[in-house]
Motif scaffolding. Sequence first.
Motif, PDB file in Angstrom:
ATOM      1  N   GLU A  53      30.129  54.735  39.089  1.00  0.00           N
ATOM      2  CA  GLU A  53      29.586  53.380  39.030  1.00  0.00           C
ATOM      3  C   GLU A  53      28.179  53.350  39.639  1.00  0.00           C
ATOM      4  N   GLN A  54      27.999  54.037  40.736  1.00  0.00           N
ATOM      5  CA  GLN A  54      26.680  54.090  41.368  1.00  0.00           C
ATOM      6  C   GLN A  54      25.659  54.731  40.431  1.00  0.00           C
ATOM      7  N   ALA A  55      26.098  55.705  39.644  1.00  0.00           N
ATOM      8  CA  ALA A  55      25.207  56.373  38.698  1.00  0.00           C
ATOM      9  C   ALA A  55      24.925  55.521  37.464  1.00  0.00           C
ATOM     10  N   GLY A  56      25.687  54.446  37.282  1.00  0.00           N
ATOM     11  CA  GLY A  56      25.477  53.582  36.135  1.00  0.00           C
ATOM     12  C   GLY A  56      26.300  53.948  34.918  1.00  0.00           C
ATOM     13  N   TRP A  57      27.189  54.916  35.049  1.00  0.00           N
ATOM     14  CA  TRP A  57      28.005  55.337  33.919  1.00  0.00           C
ATOM     15  C   TRP A  57      29.246  54.473  33.741  1.00  0.00           C
ATOM     16  N   VAL A  58      29.699  53.842  34.805  1.00  0.00           N
ATOM     17  CA  VAL A  58      30.929  53.045  34.788  1.00  0.00           C
ATOM     18  C   VAL A  58      30.624  51.658  35.344  1.00  0.00           C
ATOM     19  N   ARG A  59      31.280  50.674  34.765  1.00  0.00           N
ATOM     20  CA  ARG A  59      31.219  49.297  35.279  1.00  0.00           C
ATOM     21  C   ARG A  59      32.605  48.945  35.790  1.00  0.00           C
ATOM     22  N   SER A  60      32.652  48.047  36.771  1.00  0.00           N
ATOM     23  CA  SER A  60      33.961  47.612  37.259  1.00  0.00           C
ATOM     24  C   SER A  60      33.911  46.146  37.640  1.00  0.00           C
ATOM     25  N   HIS A  61      35.098  45.570  37.737  1.00  0.00           N
ATOM     26  CA  HIS A  61      35.221  44.197  38.232  1.00  0.00           C
ATOM     27  C   HIS A  61      36.653  43.989  38.712  1.00  0.00           C
ATOM     28  N   TRP A  62      36.800  43.067  39.655  1.00  0.00           N
ATOM     29  CA  TRP A  62      38.125  42.698  40.147  1.00  0.00           C
ATOM     30  C   TRP A  62      38.713  41.661  39.213  1.00  0.00           C
ATOM     31  N   GLU A  63      39.995  41.787  38.932  1.00  0.00           N
ATOM     32  CA  GLU A  63      40.636  40.768  38.111  1.00  0.00           C
ATOM     33  C   GLU A  63      40.717  39.462  38.893  1.00  0.00           C
ATOM     34  N   ASN A  64      40.747  38.380  38.175  1.00  0.00           N
ATOM     35  CA  ASN A  64      40.751  37.060  38.782  1.00  0.00           C
ATOM     36  C   ASN A  64      42.184  36.510  38.759  1.00  0.00           C
ATOM     37  N   VAL A  65      42.992  36.959  39.710  1.00  0.00           N
ATOM     38  CA  VAL A  65      44.379  36.491  39.810  1.00  0.00           C
ATOM     39  C   VAL A  65      44.701  36.207  41.270  1.00  0.00           C
ATOM     40  N   ASP A  66      45.745  35.445  41.470  1.00  0.00           N
ATOM     41  CA  ASP A  66      46.256  35.186  42.815  1.00  0.00           C
ATOM     42  C   ASP A  66      47.303  36.254  43.114  1.00  0.00           C
TER      43      ASP A  66
END
Length: 113
Positions: A53-66
């Motif tokens: 991710e730091q290299a820009g090859w991967v993107r991430s995000h946290w799911e929006n759930v409780d």
Amino acid sequence: MPGARSNLRMTLPTQLVLRTLLEEPSREMYGLEICAVAGLPSGTIHPILARLEQAGWVRSHWENVDPRAEGRPRRRYYRLDPNNIAAVQAALARADAAVARLRLRPGLAGRGQ
């Protein structure tokens, strides 16, 4: 992030993570899914995913759930950055070529026979 850094160490675990994500490049996968497909423990893949991710090859995000409503912790989803799929493929091809060169070097196979 076009032109992302491509000088990552291409260890075998890194290659396994990248190949897992390349199977369906537009699909998001959470960490334990990647572990299962790549055959690696989470303690191995999470540092790799952070570097990718730091290299820009991967993107991430946290799911929006409780988490209480779901009865489990939130998941972090990862996928390849669509702008860098070609860079990932090229890096894996270089890694494959390096392994092939090692196999073809005279004197490495069959020593002492």
